[in-house]
Design a protein around this motif. Sequence first.
Motif, PDB file in Angstrom:
ATOM      1  N   THR A 200       0.822  -1.204   0.000  1.00  0.00           N
ATOM      2  CA  THR A 200       0.000   0.000   0.000  1.00  0.00           C
ATOM      3  C   THR A 200       0.860   1.258   0.000  1.00  0.00           C
ATOM      4  O   THR A 200       0.425   2.290  -0.478  1.00  0.00           O
ATOM      5  CB  THR A 200      -0.940   0.021   1.226  1.00  0.00           C
ATOM      6  OG1 THR A 200      -0.151  -0.073   2.396  1.00  0.00           O
ATOM      7  CG2 THR A 200      -1.955  -1.093   1.153  1.00  0.00           C
ATOM      8  N   ASP A 201       2.086   1.185   0.518  1.00  0.00           N
ATOM      9  CA  ASP A 201       2.965   2.353   0.505  1.00  0.00           C
ATOM     10  C   ASP A 201       3.322   2.747  -0.919  1.00  0.00           C
ATOM     11  O   ASP A 201       3.429   3.920  -1.239  1.00  0.00           O
ATOM     12  CB  ASP A 201       4.240   2.083   1.302  1.00  0.00           C
ATOM     13  CG  ASP A 201       3.952   1.983   2.789  1.00  0.00           C
ATOM     14  OD1 ASP A 201       2.937   2.577   3.211  1.00  0.00           O
ATOM     15  OD2 ASP A 201       4.720   1.327   3.503  1.00  0.00           O
ATOM     16  N   ARG A 202       3.504   1.776  -1.780  1.00  0.00           N
ATOM     17  CA  ARG A 202       3.812   2.075  -3.174  1.00  0.00           C
ATOM     18  C   ARG A 202       2.632   2.739  -3.874  1.00  0.00           C
ATOM     19  O   ARG A 202       2.801   3.633  -4.671  1.00  0.00           O
ATOM     20  CB  ARG A 202       4.179   0.793  -3.917  1.00  0.00           C
ATOM     21  CG  ARG A 202       5.636   0.568  -3.979  1.00  0.00           C
ATOM     22  CD  ARG A 202       5.947  -0.512  -4.953  1.00  0.00           C
ATOM     23  NE  ARG A 202       6.688  -1.512  -4.221  1.00  0.00           N
ATOM     24  CZ  ARG A 202       6.835  -2.757  -4.564  1.00  0.00           C
ATOM     25  NH1 ARG A 202       6.261  -3.200  -5.643  1.00  0.00           N
ATOM     26  NH2 ARG A 202       7.534  -3.578  -3.844  1.00  0.00           N
ATOM     27  N   LEU A 203       1.438   2.291  -3.573  1.00  0.00           N
ATOM     28  CA  LEU A 203       0.260   2.872  -4.219  1.00  0.00           C
ATOM     29  C   LEU A 203       0.040   4.312  -3.771  1.00  0.00           C
ATOM     30  O   LEU A 203      -0.388   5.148  -4.548  1.00  0.00           O
ATOM     31  CB  LEU A 203      -0.978   2.036  -3.917  1.00  0.00           C
ATOM     32  CG  LEU A 203      -0.997   0.641  -4.555  1.00  0.00           C
ATOM     33  CD1 LEU A 203      -2.246  -0.096  -4.115  1.00  0.00           C
ATOM     34  CD2 LEU A 203      -0.938   0.742  -6.056  1.00  0.00           C
ATOM     35  N   ARG A 204       0.323   4.607  -2.536  1.00  0.00           N
ATOM     36  CA  ARG A 204       0.133   5.962  -2.046  1.00  0.00           C
ATOM     37  C   ARG A 204       1.160   6.926  -2.634  1.00  0.00           C
ATOM     38  O   ARG A 204       0.894   8.103  -2.778  1.00  0.00           O
ATOM     39  CB  ARG A 204       0.240   5.994  -0.529  1.00  0.00           C
ATOM     40  CG  ARG A 204      -0.954   5.394   0.126  1.00  0.00           C
ATOM     41  CD  ARG A 204      -0.882   5.574   1.602  1.00  0.00           C
ATOM     42  NE  ARG A 204      -2.006   4.906   2.219  1.00  0.00           N
ATOM     43  CZ  ARG A 204      -2.088   4.642   3.493  1.00  0.00           C
ATOM     44  NH1 ARG A 204      -1.117   4.998   4.309  1.00  0.00           N
ATOM     45  NH2 ARG A 204      -3.128   4.032   3.981  1.00  0.00           N
ATOM     46  N   SER A 205       2.313   6.445  -2.967  1.00  0.00           N
ATOM     47  CA  SER A 205       3.336   7.325  -3.507  1.00  0.00           C
ATOM     48  C   SER A 205       3.377   7.315  -5.032  1.00  0.00           C
ATOM     49  O   SER A 205       4.315   7.815  -5.626  1.00  0.00           O
ATOM     50  CB  SER A 205       4.704   6.935  -2.951  1.00  0.00           C
ATOM     51  OG  SER A 205       5.038   5.629  -3.396  1.00  0.00           O
ATOM     52  N   ALA A 206       2.371   6.759  -5.672  1.00  0.00           N
ATOM     53  CA  ALA A 206       2.334   6.735  -7.132  1.00  0.00           C
ATOM     54  C   ALA A 206       2.166   8.155  -7.654  1.00  0.00           C
ATOM     55  O   ALA A 206       1.437   8.969  -7.065  1.00  0.00           O
ATOM     56  CB  ALA A 206       1.194   5.854  -7.621  1.00  0.00           C
ATOM     57  N   PRO A 207       2.845   8.485  -8.762  1.00  0.00           N
ATOM     58  CA  PRO A 207       2.719   9.844  -9.289  1.00  0.00           C
ATOM     59  C   PRO A 207       1.325  10.093  -9.864  1.00  0.00           C
ATOM     60  O   PRO A 207       0.690   9.184 -10.392  1.00  0.00           O
ATOM     61  CB  PRO A 207       3.788   9.908 -10.377  1.00  0.00           C
ATOM     62  CG  PRO A 207       4.012   8.497 -10.763  1.00  0.00           C
ATOM     63  CD  PRO A 207       3.762   7.673  -9.546  1.00  0.00           C
ATOM     64  N   MET A 208       0.878  11.344  -9.745  1.00  0.00           N
ATOM     65  CA  MET A 208      -0.430  11.709 -10.283  1.00  0.00           C
ATOM     66  C   MET A 208      -0.319  11.895 -11.793  1.00  0.00           C
ATOM     67  O   MET A 208       0.612  12.556 -12.265  1.00  0.00           O
ATOM     68  CB  MET A 208      -0.914  13.012  -9.648  1.00  0.00           C
ATOM     69  CG  MET A 208      -2.270  13.461 -10.160  1.00  0.00           C
ATOM     70  SD  MET A 208      -2.793  15.013  -9.461  1.00  0.00           S
ATOM     71  CE  MET A 208      -3.254  14.482  -7.841  1.00  0.00           C
ATOM     72  N   PRO A 209      -1.258  11.340 -12.571  1.00  0.00           N
ATOM     73  CA  PRO A 209      -1.211  11.537 -14.025  1.00  0.00           C
ATOM     74  C   PRO A 209      -1.356  13.012 -14.388  1.00  0.00           C
ATOM     75  O   PRO A 209      -2.064  13.768 -13.717  1.00  0.00           O
ATOM     76  CB  PRO A 209      -2.409  10.739 -14.538  1.00  0.00           C
ATOM     77  CG  PRO A 209      -2.781   9.823 -13.431  1.00  0.00           C
ATOM     78  CD  PRO A 209      -2.332  10.456 -12.168  1.00  0.00           C
TER      79      PRO A 209
END
Length: 104
Positions: free
Chosen positions: A2-11
């Motif tokens: 879940t940490d990776r999903l939260r830090s995903a860049p915004m399109p």
Amino acid sequence: MTDRLRSAPMPATLRAGRPPRHPAFAVRCPHCSAAEGARCTTRSGRHTKTGPCPARLADHATATAVCPTCQTAPGTPCHDNGIQRPDSSPVHNRRYEEAGDTAA
């Protein structure tokens, strides 16, 4: 994970998708005293409104558009055969339409 999903860049499509502001925000609001470019608030100043105050819309229409009903130039208030319009409706409806057309 879940940490990776939260830090995903915004399109970029979501970042640039801000709706355009109403052109009346370029005028200082005579009702709530909101500055140019700032959103209108309640008179107490504790809550912001989503759209401009009716007085701000009237000032913007008066400042930018020619009134097709009474044939007044921008910056001149509307009148009915030389008589000042009441405070409840200081601008003709057609002038609001003209101000919207000139802004677009």
